[in-house]
Each structure stands twice: as C-alpha cells, then as structure tokens.
Design a protein around this motif. Structure first.
Motif, PDB file in Angstrom:
ATOM      1  N   TYR C 246     -89.415 -23.280 -50.358  1.00 46.20           N
ATOM      2  CA  TYR C 246     -89.787 -23.416 -51.771  1.00 46.20           C
ATOM      3  C   TYR C 246     -91.278 -23.106 -51.931  1.00 46.20           C
ATOM      4  O   TYR C 246     -91.683 -22.394 -52.846  1.00 46.20           O
ATOM      5  CB  TYR C 246     -89.463 -24.828 -52.275  1.00 46.20           C
ATOM      6  CG  TYR C 246     -89.835 -25.033 -53.734  1.00 46.20           C
ATOM      7  CD1 TYR C 246     -90.932 -25.791 -54.109  1.00 46.20           C
ATOM      8  CD2 TYR C 246     -89.090 -24.386 -54.741  1.00 46.20           C
ATOM      9  CE1 TYR C 246     -91.283 -25.943 -55.446  1.00 46.20           C
ATOM     10  CE2 TYR C 246     -89.442 -24.528 -56.079  1.00 46.20           C
ATOM     11  CZ  TYR C 246     -90.530 -25.310 -56.431  1.00 46.20           C
ATOM     12  OH  TYR C 246     -90.892 -25.442 -57.750  1.00 46.20           O
ATOM     13  N   ALA C 247     -92.096 -23.617 -50.995  1.00 51.91           N
ATOM     14  CA  ALA C 247     -93.552 -23.398 -51.104  1.00 51.91           C
ATOM     15  C   ALA C 247     -93.870 -21.901 -51.050  1.00 51.91           C
ATOM     16  O   ALA C 247     -94.690 -21.395 -51.821  1.00 51.91           O
ATOM     17  CB  ALA C 247     -94.261 -24.119 -49.963  1.00 51.91           C
ATOM     18  N   GLN C 249     -91.904 -19.521 -51.991  1.00 51.21           N
ATOM     19  CA  GLN C 249     -91.474 -18.941 -53.273  1.00 51.21           C
ATOM     20  C   GLN C 249     -92.528 -19.219 -54.357  1.00 51.21           C
ATOM     21  O   GLN C 249     -92.822 -18.366 -55.188  1.00 51.21           O
ATOM     22  CB  GLN C 249     -90.136 -19.554 -53.704  1.00 51.21           C
ATOM     23  CG  GLN C 249     -88.930 -19.063 -52.913  1.00 51.21           C
ATOM     24  CD  GLN C 249     -87.725 -19.961 -53.158  1.00 51.21           C
ATOM     25  OE1 GLN C 249     -87.706 -20.766 -54.113  1.00 51.21           O
ATOM     26  NE2 GLN C 249     -86.726 -19.853 -52.294  1.00 51.21           N
ATOM     27  N   VAL C 250     -93.126 -20.416 -54.299  1.00 48.09           N
ATOM     28  CA  VAL C 250     -94.134 -20.773 -55.317  1.00 48.09           C
ATOM     29  C   VAL C 250     -95.319 -19.805 -55.219  1.00 48.09           C
ATOM     30  O   VAL C 250     -95.789 -19.262 -56.226  1.00 48.09           O
ATOM     31  CB  VAL C 250     -94.623 -22.237 -55.111  1.00 48.09           C
ATOM     32  CG1 VAL C 250     -95.927 -22.482 -55.865  1.00 48.09           C
ATOM     33  CG2 VAL C 250     -93.551 -23.227 -55.533  1.00 48.09           C
ATOM     34  N   LEU C 267     -90.040 -20.960 -62.189  1.00 51.81           N
ATOM     35  CA  LEU C 267     -89.379 -20.649 -60.905  1.00 51.81           C
ATOM     36  C   LEU C 267     -88.159 -21.549 -60.821  1.00 51.81           C
ATOM     37  O   LEU C 267     -88.301 -22.786 -60.748  1.00 51.81           O
ATOM     38  CB  LEU C 267     -90.335 -20.918 -59.739  1.00 51.81           C
ATOM     39  CG  LEU C 267     -89.713 -20.806 -58.323  1.00 51.81           C
ATOM     40  CD1 LEU C 267     -89.241 -19.367 -58.046  1.00 51.81           C
ATOM     41  CD2 LEU C 267     -90.703 -21.244 -57.249  1.00 51.81           C
ATOM     42  N   VAL C 272     -94.340 -23.470 -62.772  1.00 47.25           N
ATOM     43  CA  VAL C 272     -95.250 -23.353 -61.638  1.00 47.25           C
ATOM     44  C   VAL C 272     -96.648 -23.037 -62.167  1.00 47.25           C
ATOM     45  O   VAL C 272     -96.847 -22.037 -62.856  1.00 47.25           O
ATOM     46  CB  VAL C 272     -94.784 -22.199 -60.691  1.00 47.25           C
ATOM     47  CG1 VAL C 272     -95.885 -21.881 -59.666  1.00 47.25           C
ATOM     48  CG2 VAL C 272     -93.493 -22.577 -59.983  1.00 47.25           C
ATOM     49  N   VAL C 276     -99.057 -27.185 -58.892  1.00 45.32           N
ATOM     50  CA  VAL C 276     -97.838 -26.924 -58.102  1.00 45.32           C
ATOM     51  C   VAL C 276     -98.199 -26.010 -56.928  1.00 45.32           C
ATOM     52  O   VAL C 276     -97.773 -26.209 -55.789  1.00 45.32           O
ATOM     53  CB  VAL C 276     -96.744 -26.266 -58.986  1.00 45.32           C
ATOM     54  CG1 VAL C 276     -95.521 -25.916 -58.154  1.00 45.32           C
ATOM     55  CG2 VAL C 276     -96.395 -27.181 -60.158  1.00 45.32           C
ATOM     56  N   VAL C 277     -99.080 -25.029 -57.212  1.00 42.97           N
ATOM     57  CA  VAL C 277     -99.510 -24.093 -56.168  1.00 42.97           C
ATOM     58  C   VAL C 277    -100.302 -24.838 -55.095  1.00 42.97           C
ATOM     59  O   VAL C 277    -100.119 -24.655 -53.889  1.00 42.97           O
ATOM     60  CB  VAL C 277    -100.373 -22.964 -56.785  1.00 42.97           C
ATOM     61  CG1 VAL C 277    -100.964 -22.080 -55.688  1.00 42.97           C
ATOM     62  CG2 VAL C 277     -99.538 -22.146 -57.767  1.00 42.97           C
ATOM     63  N   ALA C 280     -98.020 -26.657 -52.902  1.00 41.07           N
ATOM     64  CA  ALA C 280     -97.307 -25.708 -52.020  1.00 41.07           C
ATOM     65  C   ALA C 280     -98.238 -25.289 -50.880  1.00 41.07           C
ATOM     66  O   ALA C 280     -97.835 -25.208 -49.710  1.00 41.07           O
ATOM     67  CB  ALA C 280     -96.873 -24.482 -52.824  1.00 41.07           C
TER      68      ALA C 280
END
Lengths: 87, 158, 306
Positions: C246-247, C249-250, C267, C272, C276-277, C280
């Motif tokens: 998931y990270a 993808q972020v 996402l 995002v 959130v980044v 990640a």
C-alpha cells in the motif's frame, strides 16, 4: 599489595568461577575445575598473570572453576583481590 | 587573603546611554567606553527591549573548568522586555576593554529568562545608566581553574 | 532522518552472570541493556561492574548496540559503575529513575568528563533515560530536552506501577496515560520511544498484544527480559507485506498527482495527501531496514520537488 583478610568473589553458576583468598606467608594456588585436564594450565597461567599484575606474592588462593572464560577469571580475581586487600 | 580579594573604588563620571534599534548591546557599550575613555564601569540600570539574544546557563553537576559541553546555550529570538543588565566593564587581555554582563528579560507571558550574556540586539530602545569607577590594579584574564575570563585584583597597586 | 537506526528490541542481560553475558554476540536483538542495577544484589555491585568491564574489553567485533544500566546517580554505586565500565566503551547508558531534567543533565556532564579523560569525542556516550515514576512521567518533556545525548525515552512500568502503588494488568489500561505522555515527549523532541518490559516470559500472546498496542500508540521499540521474546517483538514491529505494498502505491499515486499539478489524489477511494505520504514513507524506511524493499525512499519522492 597484600591480602589482609579472607575474601571471595564469583558464583557457582556455569561459565563462572569462585575465587577464595586468605592471608598467608607464602603464595599457594589451588585450582579445581570441571575442565581441569584441558584448561588447567591455561587457568593457572591467567591466575598467575593477574596475581602478578596486582603485586600479590603471598596468600592462599583457591579457585573452583565451572568453565569460565578468561574475562570472567580476570574479573573475579580482580574483585576478590580488591575485597581481600581493602581497609 | 585567599578566597576574597577586594579594592576600594570611588565613583567617577555618570552617563545616560541610549542604544538604537538593531544595534548590538555589548559592542556599542564597549565602543562607548572607548569614546569616553572609561576604563572601569558598572551598569546601574538598563531597560528597553531586546531580540536575537544569546545567553548561557551552566548544566547541573558541571565541574570546573566551564567548557562548552558543560553549558547550555540559549538563542532567544524575542523580542523580549529587557528587565535588567548586571555587570561591569574592566580592562581585559593586553589592555583591550572587556565586558561581563548577565541579562534578565521577560517573554510576553511574563516568564523571565536570563543568564550569562553573549550577545543581544536592541529591539525598540535601550536606556542604560552607567557609572564610571575610579580604581586601578583590576583586570580580567582567562582563569585556568574556572575556564572563563575572571577579574584579577592587585591589592597593592596604588 | 539521520541514519535510520532500527531499535525494535532491547534485551536485558544480568550484569553478574557470565553465562548470559557471553551469549550477547549470538542474540539477534537490536540492542542489549547489561544491567548493573536491579539484576545485581547489593553485595555484588562491585563484582558485576568489573565482570561487565572485562566482558566489554574482550568483546571487540560487536554486532549490536551495547547499553549499560547503571545504578541511580544518587546511590553510592552509580558513579563507580560509570568509572569502571565507561573505559570499556559501551555505546550508551540507561539511566534508571530519571525523574527530573537535572538528574539527566548531571549524567550528561559526568559523561563529558569521562570522555575528556578517555580522550574520545564529546557526546560519544548516548543516554536512555528510564521514566519509571509519576514524577518522571510528569517531567517527560523537560527530560527529553535535557541533553543532546538522549537518543530515546524509555517507559519503565515495573517501577512506575510501584511508585503509583497499583498493579500491572494484562490489558495495561492503568499504564495508558503514562505511556502516551512519554511518547508525546519523545515525538515532540524527534527521538524514539521505547516501551516497558513484559514480565511473563511464558505468555507469548500477552507479549504480542502489548507490543501491538505499543506500536499502535507510536512506540518503535520494546525492552525484553528473555531472548525468546525477540522474535515476537520483531514480527510485530516489522511492516506487514500488505502495508508495504500500500505504501508503494501511495508514493506512486502522489507522484502521479504531482504531474497533474495537484497535491492530493484518491487511491482506492481513499484520499492521499502529504500526511498519508509521510506515513507511507515511514513504512518504507522501516521496510528497507527490514530488507523488505531494496531502495531507501528519498526526500524528493516524499515531498516532491520545490
């Protein structure tokens, strides 16, 4: 330095040793060890080295070793000598 | 006498000093002393407001000599109200004038901070009353024991 | 973050027990705390510090961080512990009963003196204060800022519950406030928070639950009393595979967003943006340290070009 009183250090656990010191006129070192045959000489050499380093040339020194490594022999002797020459 | 040194001094001239915004407190005060040929002086009062103040505190348990790792340096942007400046001007190494000041100032919350002063800049204004001292045989040198510049008093000097 | 250093597991080793000391090289924990305090009876304080000294002098090619828990500085043993052990070059000192900033500052100045005497770099010895009383927890923020040597704050629940005169429970509700406060102080200072020990070595499930709670709160390390606890703690602190995916993808999504000139993008139906980044990025940094990803994420991927 002189050993002025009875002293001991160490524990009976495996990989450790017990050191007993008593005042005496001459130097007498006795070693018991679970690995006496293989390492008796090495233990004796390390004991003599430490006694010499601390200027101990007289006293009753009894070691009961349970497979201790050099660092433990050095440490336990040093502590026993400190305790035995104190005060 | 070991542990205590002293020298009697008499009051010299007295001055009112104004330092304008943006100026460095310590630099300007030393410059003033040069201009007026003041060799010894003490701060009577100082008020106004300051910013970009660098001061130090000594850490708990620190032993002599006082060295950088034993002190905590505080850089306070401010501006703060200048509550007071304690200290003196005394000739230092090779006869250059040297000052030793401790500063007290307050934040908008009223919380007071202070310590040994390294540097401060005048914010709005700075009004100082200073008294010259007539004395001799007093100098500031770095003390090996203390690790910081300290006053040496020659009691015999005329 | 300067040299992201994993410190998930800090294993206590009794200072007066050669059989445990000489196993230190083979334990696969990140850090070891050799204990001269509670693990050593009063009659053996002198023997233990000399044993530890000689052990450290002989342990030269080290494969983990070595800390020593000395006796409190206001006891007659604390200073002696430092004098005997520091020349053998441990990495840092765990300070018990760190109740006030002044106590930690006192250790800081003592370490400076020893470093000058040993002619090593000033600041070489780190400090891990143990906050283990009501006063310590209250003063957490002041303590965190009391010395630049502090690399993490440790919460000590055993002594804390004793000082509060309460019992520890399996759920740990009684520790919740104290844990959070120690954590805030550490995060506010930008240093790690290390959780307390879990004393019941046979209760692996209890250990897992407590470690997961600590992780969820924000702790990134835990103290251990037995080598068998290491694996469970490492497993809990390691990012799960789905978290890593998931990270990644972020990061990909935010880079796409930046090309579109925006700082936020959806996402899988979830928003995002920068926080959130950042989370990640932390997962990927930890994953990198675990060898789960082969490249370390760089600042530009996280924050985008100016």
């Amino acid at each position: 330095m002189k050993i002025v009183k009875k002293a001991q250090a160490g524990t009976m656990q495996s990989s450790d040793l017990m050191v007993f010191l008593e005042p005496a006129e001459t130097l007498n070192v006795t070693i018991e060890s679970t690995v006496l045959k293989q390492f008796g000489a090495l233990i004796r050499a390390k004991v003599d080295e430490m006694l010499q380093k601390h200027g101990i040339d007289a006293g009753e020194v009894r070691i009961t070793d349970r497979g201790a490594l050099d660092y433990a022999i050095e440490a336990r002797l040093e502590t026993a000598i400190m305790r035995g020459t104190e005060g | 006498m070991e542990g205590l040194w002293y020298k009697e001094c008499s009051n010299g001239r007295r001055f009112i000093i104004k330092i304008t915004p943006g100026e460095s407190l310590t630099t300007r005060l030393l410059q003033f002393a040069h201009l007026t040929d003041v060799r010894y002086a003490m701060i009577v009062s100082a008020l106004g407001s300051v910013k970009n103040v660098r001061l130090r505190g000594i850490k708990t348990g620190a032993k002599l000599p006082i060295t950088p790792p034993r002190v905590t340096i505080h850089d306070i942007e401010g501006p703060c109200e200048l509550l007071g400046l304690q200290g003196n001007i005394v000739p230092g190494e090779d006869d250059l004038l040297d000052c030793h000041f401790h500063i007290m100032m307050s934040k908008s919350s009223g919380e007071v901070v202070g310590g040994h002063l390294y540097e401060a800049e005048v914010f709005a204004t700075c009004e100082i009353i200073l008294t010259e001292l007539d004395v001799s045989g007093v100098e500031r040198h770095v003390s090996k024991v203390g690790g910081i510049p300290t006053i040496y008093i020659d009691e015999e000097a005329p | 973050m300067a040299g992201f250093k994993l410190r998930r597991s800090l294993l206590y080793v009794p200072g007066n027990m050669p059989s445990m000391l000489q196993n230190i090289p083979i334990f696969n924990c990140d850090s070891v705390i050799i204990d001269l305090e509670d693990a050593v009876p009063l009659s053996e304080k002198d023997a233990a510090r000399h044993l530890v000294r000689h052990f450290l002098l002989n342990y030269t090619d080290r494969n983990k961080e070595l800390l020593v828990r000395i006796n409190p500085l206001d006891t007659k043993w604390g200073y002696e512990d430092l004098k005997v052990v520091l020349p053998a070059m441990p990495d840092g000192i765990r300070l018990p009963k760190a109740d006030t900033p002044e106590i930690v500052e006192r250790l800081d100045t003592l370490l400076t003196e020893f470093e000058e005497e040993l002619e090593v770099e000033i600041g070489r010895f780190g400090i891990l204060p143990s906050l283990e009383s009501a006063l310590g927890v209250i003063n957490a923020v002041g303590i965190a800022n009391s010395s630049e040597r502090i690399f993490a704050l440790a919460f000590g629940a055993e002594d804390y519950t004793a000082s509060m005169e309460i019992e520890r429970s399996r759920g740990g509700e009684e520790l919740f406030n104290a844990r959070t406060r120690v954590l805030w102080a550490a995060k506010a200072k930008g240093i790690q928070a290390v959780d307390t020990i879990f004393a019941d070595v046979s209760d692996m499930e209890g250990l897992r639950n407590e470690t997961e709670l600590a992780k969820r709160l924000g702790y990134t390390g835990k103290c251990l009393v037995n080598p068998r606890q290491i694996e469970v703690v490492h497993d809990v602190f390691a990012p799960k595979q789905h978290e890593v995916e998931y990270a990644l993808q972020v990061i990909e999504a935010i880079q796409r967003a930046r090309q579109l000139g925006t700082g936020v993008i959806a996402l899988g139906g979830k928003m995002v943006d920068a926080p959130v980044v950042k989370r990640a990025a932390r997962v990927l940094r930890t994953a990198y340290a675990h060898g789960m990803v082969d490249t370390l994420i760089d600042e530009e991927a996280i924050h985008g070009a100016q």
